[in-house]
Design an enzyme around this catalytic site. Sequence first.
Site, short mmCIF file in Angstrom:
data_model
loop_
_atom_site.label_atom_id
_atom_site.label_comp_id
_atom_site.label_asym_id
_atom_site.label_seq_id
_atom_site.Cartn_x
_atom_site.Cartn_y
_atom_site.Cartn_z
N GLU A 89 7.81 -22.25 6.82
CA GLU A 89 8.12 -21.46 8.01
C GLU A 89 9.08 -22.17 8.97
O GLU A 89 9.60 -21.56 9.90
CB GLU A 89 6.85 -21.09 8.77
CG GLU A 89 6.17 -22.25 9.46
CD GLU A 89 4.96 -21.79 10.26
OE1 GLU A 89 4.97 -22.00 11.49
OE2 GLU A 89 4.02 -21.23 9.68
N GLU A 145 0.81 -1.22 0.00
CA GLU A 145 0.00 0.00 0.00
C GLU A 145 0.84 1.27 0.00
O GLU A 145 0.34 2.36 -0.29
CB GLU A 145 -0.92 0.01 1.24
CG GLU A 145 -2.00 -1.05 1.24
CD GLU A 145 -3.09 -0.81 0.22
OE1 GLU A 145 -3.15 0.30 -0.35
OE2 GLU A 145 -3.87 -1.73 -0.03
#
Length: 312
Positions: free
Chosen positions: A121, A90
Amino acid sequence: MNAQTLMSELEKLVSEGRNPDTMQIDLQPTTEILKLINAADRDVPLAVEKVIPQIAEAVDRIVDAFQNGGRLIYMGAGTSGRLGVLDASECPPTFSVPEDMVTGVIAGGDHALRHAVEGAEDDPAQGRQALEERGLTAKDVVVGIAVSGRTPYVIGGLNYAREIGATTVSLSCNPDSAIGAIADIAIAPVVGPEILTGSTRMKSGTAQKLILNMLSTASMIRMGKIYQNLMVDVNISNQKLMARASRIVMEATGCSADEAETLLQRSGNDVKLAIFIALTDMDVEEARAALARAGGFLRKAINERQQQAANR
């Protein structure tokens, strides 16, 4: 790590506990389920409020990094990684910053944004490699995001960042976490057990989103990307943003829609420059130079112009 050891670790985490208020949630009608979720969510901003001093410290370090050519890099796995990528993505349209100034790294790569890549992960070496590939330097800030605070991918990345002297920040929802012990700044809003046991995309994810909003937005405000509360560095890349840009110019100057359109045309769709021209009556190149001297801070440039006028 074997299953028994992992289970023992998870049992100690606040975020993995059972919420006594929702033990009968599976028996409730829709409205009551929603009320329980809503009631639990009220704890989140209160938990975030308690860690504002740590968030402020992180913002100051991020601003210092930006001023010295550094970057802000978020890294995480699963929901945590996706939230980091979301916040980073953004920044270019909202603040017209280069795409690599704020970036997000997720375990499993871009494929993991839409699909679960759970095993990614578990490897700290992948976290290190992801930062190596981005040319991490001591000027950068790395924010490791993991609700549990023990994600190996994030631990690997933070350890590497510390090795080369980058600023490290941890964002966990558990106190005294493994990533908190590594980081220069540990941010740990404790929101308590989830509505659904272990579903940390809920309250914990909301807390992470709120804090990521604060990190990026406050840093950009400190960098002069905002005038009053207006996004004067918005990147005009579509019709909606063009309309928003016109409204911003109108709000800041009191001009009409037609005048705002003319100002934007004169400034090459540079909202900040358009406002400065309108408020000072300077020509485009003179105004551009004045803004540059003010470091891009519109309010500072306006004040300097007014002071010059008063001294004549």
